[in-house]
Design a protein around this motif. Sequence first.
Motif: not given
Length: 542
Positions: A320-330
């Motif tokens: 589970l990764l919590e945070g800004d989804v778009g930034m995490t994908l980048t």
Amino acid sequence: MEPTGADPEEFVTGADLLAARLAAAGTTHAFGIPGGEVLALVDALERAGIRFQLARHENAAGFMAEGLWHATGALPVLVATLGPGVANAVNVVANAQQDRVPLIVVTGCVDQALAESYTHQVFDHQAVLRPLVKASFRVAPGTEDLVVAKAVAIARRGRPGPVHIDLPISVAEARTTRRTAPAVLSVAPSVPADLRPAQALIATAQRPLVIAGLDLVGQDGAAVALDEFLARIGAPLLTTYKAKGLVPEDDPRVIGAVGLSPRADAIVRPLIEAADLIVLAGYDPIEMRQGWRNPWPAGTPVIDIVAEPIQHGMHHSSLLLEGDVGMTLTRLSEERVAKASWPGGEPAAIRTAFRAAFAAPDGWGPHAVFETLRRAAPAGIIATADSGAHRILLSQMWGCDGPRRLLQSSGFCTMGCALPLAIGAARGSGRPTLCFVGDAGLEMVLGELATLRDLGLPVIVVALVDRALGLIALKQRQLGLVRAGVDIGETDFAAIARAMGGRGATIDDRETLAREAEAALRRDRFTVLACRIDASSYEGAF
């Protein structure tokens, strides 16, 4: 009594302070119905440069605010007077909670001292709305702008959602001096500190699959981040209905939308079972039917990237990764070199089968309506869909060439949303907007045709007239139940449209629909296209 020792030109009301802060936060319009308890606020909104838009019902007003937000990004604001005004808004506030809309709900109320002895239209607004909002505030003297700043920050943070502000009459009308608004610290978007476990899973995957959902819809730059992530890891894409168009659906990597159509879900099931890594990119199971409980095989690695964790119990994840989804994908794709995947070519075959399953048959029916209008509609058009059988089929057939191009109530699935959503979107874009709605759903909000008339908006209302609650009737048949409570008479919607200042046509074939749609797209006022269909056309369609 006015404050002493200040220039009279500096005198403002509490409502002015509140309105100024809303304007600074990006509000361009507020929607609602005025009552005596919010007149000072409505006046202040206009002076702050925020246009107050009259609706015919508070529920519709809230959906108009959401439609505008989708079209322009402007902070959505609903204004409701006390008592019945607040009660009327409960549905759309619940929708904002479940569909992740940062709706600011401002309600007028009587002063607390008066409420102890004056009971006319009085009830506890905060008690009613607290279960449905991220926070509820009651404004006190000296806190007007601070409360708004806190409300906006909370509404936008993490998973967006509604926030309520109860504004007493005396606070709204009180004269005070203009002041510098107190600063409220905002939380910058963040990504998980350690992405190495996720990167390791991605590096070894040969058959990765991405499922994108609601948490990506309201994020700036999310569509670009998702596109780049897919390219880097070589994954095909499934989306929820709300996430349609994050990657244009004519892109060969996009399989289609899933979640409410058993037929669509069955087609993509082999892809899910064959994947050796599933990445959930802002996927929120609130959009999904019960068939999406534990949908992937035990042991399949699952990376779940969320704005905020929710203990929903719908599925398991390995990481589970919590945070800004778009930034995490980048960040996840920064070190990844694009590579080929799925050596067996399964995604392309599933994509072909998916589109064949929802191709329009010959003859007249809902398939023909959607196919004809998709061909007639220009690129970039925004469409809205009400809840019902037509929405499920439309969401499979309607190709979106960008995000937020098919607006609907997907978490809450409430009827009566499509027309006001279209009004708000058209108010924001200034362009023709399509609204797909069943006859029962349109009858819920017929008064908003008058709103369309008064605003002069080019909305094309496509009514699927089958004289029934089609989806409920379908479920009754499937369950072997008696048909009851689902049949309605046929309303002459074309005549109503003309009587309310628009154009209207009753349609029974493709050729007439194509001709009327072409004319409607050229008009600067609203059109109702009443497409008469047989409800049995939905049997087996999705």
